[in-house]
Design an enzyme around this catalytic site. Structure first.
Site, PDB file in Angstrom:
ATOM      1  N   TYR A 135      53.848  98.550  -2.339  1.00 53.67           N
ATOM      2  CA  TYR A 135      54.282  99.098  -3.630  1.00 53.67           C
ATOM      3  C   TYR A 135      54.696 100.562  -3.517  1.00 53.67           C
ATOM      4  O   TYR A 135      55.560 101.017  -4.252  1.00 53.67           O
ATOM      5  CB  TYR A 135      53.139  99.006  -4.656  1.00 53.67           C
ATOM      6  CG  TYR A 135      53.164  97.768  -5.503  1.00 53.67           C
ATOM      7  CD1 TYR A 135      53.118  96.509  -4.916  1.00 53.67           C
ATOM      8  CD2 TYR A 135      53.212  97.853  -6.894  1.00 53.67           C
ATOM      9  CE1 TYR A 135      53.118  95.366  -5.697  1.00 53.67           C
ATOM     10  CE2 TYR A 135      53.218  96.717  -7.671  1.00 53.67           C
ATOM     11  CZ  TYR A 135      53.165  95.476  -7.072  1.00 53.67           C
ATOM     12  OH  TYR A 135      53.166  94.362  -7.855  1.00 53.67           O
ATOM     13  N   LYS A 185      46.676  88.469   5.326  1.00 50.51           N
ATOM     14  CA  LYS A 185      47.650  87.637   6.043  1.00 50.51           C
ATOM     15  C   LYS A 185      47.643  88.112   7.492  1.00 50.51           C
ATOM     16  O   LYS A 185      48.652  88.528   8.056  1.00 50.51           O
ATOM     17  CB  LYS A 185      49.027  87.777   5.372  1.00 50.51           C
ATOM     18  CG  LYS A 185      50.106  86.861   5.919  1.00 50.51           C
ATOM     19  CD  LYS A 185      49.914  85.400   5.577  1.00 50.51           C
ATOM     20  CE  LYS A 185      50.976  84.553   6.249  1.00 50.51           C
ATOM     21  NZ  LYS A 185      50.706  83.094   6.098  1.00 50.51           N
ATOM     22  N   ASP A 217      48.066  82.601   1.638  1.00 51.10           N
ATOM     23  CA  ASP A 217      48.692  81.332   1.244  1.00 51.10           C
ATOM     24  C   ASP A 217      47.629  80.287   0.924  1.00 51.10           C
ATOM     25  O   ASP A 217      47.714  79.562  -0.075  1.00 51.10           O
ATOM     26  CB  ASP A 217      49.693  80.845   2.306  1.00 51.10           C
ATOM     27  CG  ASP A 217      49.131  80.828   3.724  1.00 51.10           C
ATOM     28  OD1 ASP A 217      48.031  81.390   3.944  1.00 51.10           O
ATOM     29  OD2 ASP A 217      49.784  80.259   4.614  1.00 51.10           O
ATOM     30  N   ASP A 241      48.608  91.320  -7.024  1.00 52.37           N
ATOM     31  CA  ASP A 241      49.530  91.131  -8.147  1.00 52.37           C
ATOM     32  C   ASP A 241      49.766  89.643  -8.369  1.00 52.37           C
ATOM     33  O   ASP A 241      49.671  89.137  -9.489  1.00 52.37           O
ATOM     34  CB  ASP A 241      50.851  91.855  -7.835  1.00 52.37           C
ATOM     35  CG  ASP A 241      51.876  91.680  -8.936  1.00 52.37           C
ATOM     36  OD1 ASP A 241      51.496  91.827 -10.121  1.00 52.37           O
ATOM     37  OD2 ASP A 241      53.048  91.393  -8.633  1.00 52.37           O
ATOM     38  N   ASP A 245      47.881  86.876 -11.353  1.00 51.31           N
ATOM     39  CA  ASP A 245      48.631  86.078 -12.335  1.00 51.31           C
ATOM     40  C   ASP A 245      48.238  84.606 -12.215  1.00 51.31           C
ATOM     41  O   ASP A 245      48.053  83.909 -13.209  1.00 51.31           O
ATOM     42  CB  ASP A 245      50.153  86.193 -12.103  1.00 51.31           C
ATOM     43  CG  ASP A 245      50.801  87.235 -13.003  1.00 51.31           C
ATOM     44  OD1 ASP A 245      50.143  88.246 -13.302  1.00 51.31           O
ATOM     45  OD2 ASP A 245      51.974  87.043 -13.394  1.00 51.31           O
TER      46      ASP A 245
HETATM   47  C1  IPM Z   1      50.946  94.090 -13.084  1.00 47.82           C
HETATM   48  C2  IPM Z   1      52.449  94.109 -13.270  1.00 47.82           C
HETATM   49  C3  IPM Z   1      52.992  95.369 -12.623  1.00 47.82           C
HETATM   50  C4  IPM Z   1      52.656  95.303 -11.151  1.00 47.82           C
HETATM   51  C5  IPM Z   1      54.492  95.591 -12.850  1.00 47.82           C
HETATM   52  C6  IPM Z   1      54.845  95.593 -14.318  1.00 47.82           C
HETATM   53  C7  IPM Z   1      54.974  96.842 -12.188  1.00 47.82           C
HETATM   54  O1  IPM Z   1      53.012  92.959 -12.769  1.00 47.82           O
HETATM   55  O2  IPM Z   1      50.266  95.010 -13.581  1.00 47.82           O
HETATM   56  O3  IPM Z   1      50.455  93.154 -12.463  1.00 47.82           O
HETATM   57  O4  IPM Z   1      53.391  94.685 -10.368  1.00 47.82           O
HETATM   58  O5  IPM Z   1      51.647  95.878 -10.755  1.00 47.82           O
HETATM   59 MG    MG Z   2      51.619  91.506 -12.115  1.00 47.72          MG
END
Ligand code: IPM
Ligand code: MG
Length: 350
Positions: A135, A185, A217, A241, A245
């Site tokens: 990042y 990884k 993975d 990240d 999700d």
């Molecule tokens: C998160 C989001 C952010 C990230 C984006 C919006 C930059 O996806 O907080 O997970 O990738 O960290």
């Molecule tokens: Mg995110």
């Protein structure tokens, strides 16, 4: 308690309004000031993280954030995109430890796309490193090389960066079921070989916590196959990240999940895990519970007020038990409500 409030873009202002009402209802003494971050800040000042916001955020004990981003700004130059504001505030405040709990509320077991018996009782804490990795790594860019466009980024971690986030994970595990799964990884990436080596070394400081390792993975697969095997998962910025999700969706709705991003002294930024949801912005239908639960995390981690945090969490459980649902968690037979009504119900439950 000095709190900097950043409603942001899209549904941000609507959900933040409810979170602030909940916070005020607790009757604690705090100072609160609002500022611009994200697309709204770009529109007003040309900068997604303007000076004035930086000053306020640096002076505050905690930052409450709604969400940033939207299609309106997607084609802006990178330094004028809302996401840049978010990455900027994380980096500037040194918020390296991102805690993303994925908890399944029993009332929402049917909202998950997985079978209820697979997710029942799910309680995972994802600890994501937030200020390093690909990042922020240099060099990065898109250039023309040998007559064609060439895109590149750099993944890197220092051992001290790895050690400090591992320690956060181990400390968190001590307050839970004493299990940490470190995700990397290492079969392909040297950077994450170092991650694994440092994880093993750090693990020796915590003989009372069981440490396991998983390739990313496989971790993605195991999360949908048998998510309850996990307690604390710790990983780098990019993998975290993605996995956070994925984990959030096990619980039925990303609209339910709060997060904390902490520095070494428990100063924190608190935000829902979901985004700005531009498609439903301004309609009064967004789920404010993740932001309300982020207020609870703020009270617990930055202000060490566990009792107040629990009051909020209990109030949220109560409204779910009453059958109130925003659209994202709606099931037939429940009562569908909007953002404001959900906020009202939490206030009443408090
Ligand atoms: C998160 C989001 C952010 C990230 C984006 C919006 C930059 O996806 O907080 O997970 O990738 O960290
Ligand atoms: Mg995110």
């Amino acid at each position: 308690m000095k709190i900097c409030v950043l409603p942001g873009d899209g549904i941000g202002p609507e959900i933040m309004a409810e979170a602030v009402r909940v916070l005020k209802e607790l009757g604690l003494a705090f100072e609160m000031e609002e500022a611009l971050l994200g697309g709204c800040a770009v529109d007003a000042t040309g900068d997604p993280y303007p000076e004035a916001t930086q000053k306020l955020a640096q002076a505050a004990d905690a930052v409450l954030l709604g969400a940033v981003g939207g299609p309106k700004w997607d084609n802006n130059p990178r330094e004028q995109r809302p996401e840049r504001g978010l990455l900027g505030i994380r980096k500037q405040l040194g918020l390296f430890a991102n805690l993303r709990p994925a908890i399944l509320y029993p009332e929402l077991a049917n909202a998950s796309t997985l079978k209820p018996e697979v997710v029942a009782g799910l309680d995972i804490l994802i600890v994501r490193e937030l200020t390093g990795d690909i990042y922020f790594g240099q060099p990065r860019g898109i250039e023309v090389r040998n007559g064609e466009r060439f895109g590149f980024n750099t993944m890197h971690y220092t051992e001290s960066e790895i050690r400090r986030i591992l320690r956060v994970a181990f400390e968190a595990a001590r307050k839970r079921s004493r299990k940490v799964c470190s995700v990397d990884k290492m079969n392909v990436l040297e950077c994450t070989q170092l991650w694994r080596d440092v994880a093993i070394e750090t693990g020796r400081e915590y003989p009372d916590v069981e440490l396991s390792h998983m390739l990313v993975d496989n971790a993605a697969m195991q999360l949908v196959k048998n998510p309850r095997q996990f307690d604390v998962m710790v990983t780098g910025n990019l993998f975290g990240d993605i996995l956070s999700d994925e984990a959030s969706m096990l619980t039925g709705s990303i609209g339910m999940l709060p997060s904390a991003s902490l520095d070494a002294n428990n100063k924190g930024l608190y935000e829902p895990c979901h985004g700005s949801a531009p498609d439903i912005a301004g309609k009064g239908v967004a789920n404010p519970l993740a932001t309300i639960l982020s207020v609870a995390m703020m009270l617990r981690y930055t202000f060490a007020n566990d009792a107040a945090a629990r009051r909020i969490e209990d109030a949220v459980k109560k409204v779910l038990a009453q059958g109130l649902r925003t659209g994202d968690i709606y099931e037939p037979g429940m009562k569908q409500v909007g953002t404001r009504e959900m906020g009202d119900a939490v206030l009443a439950a408090l």
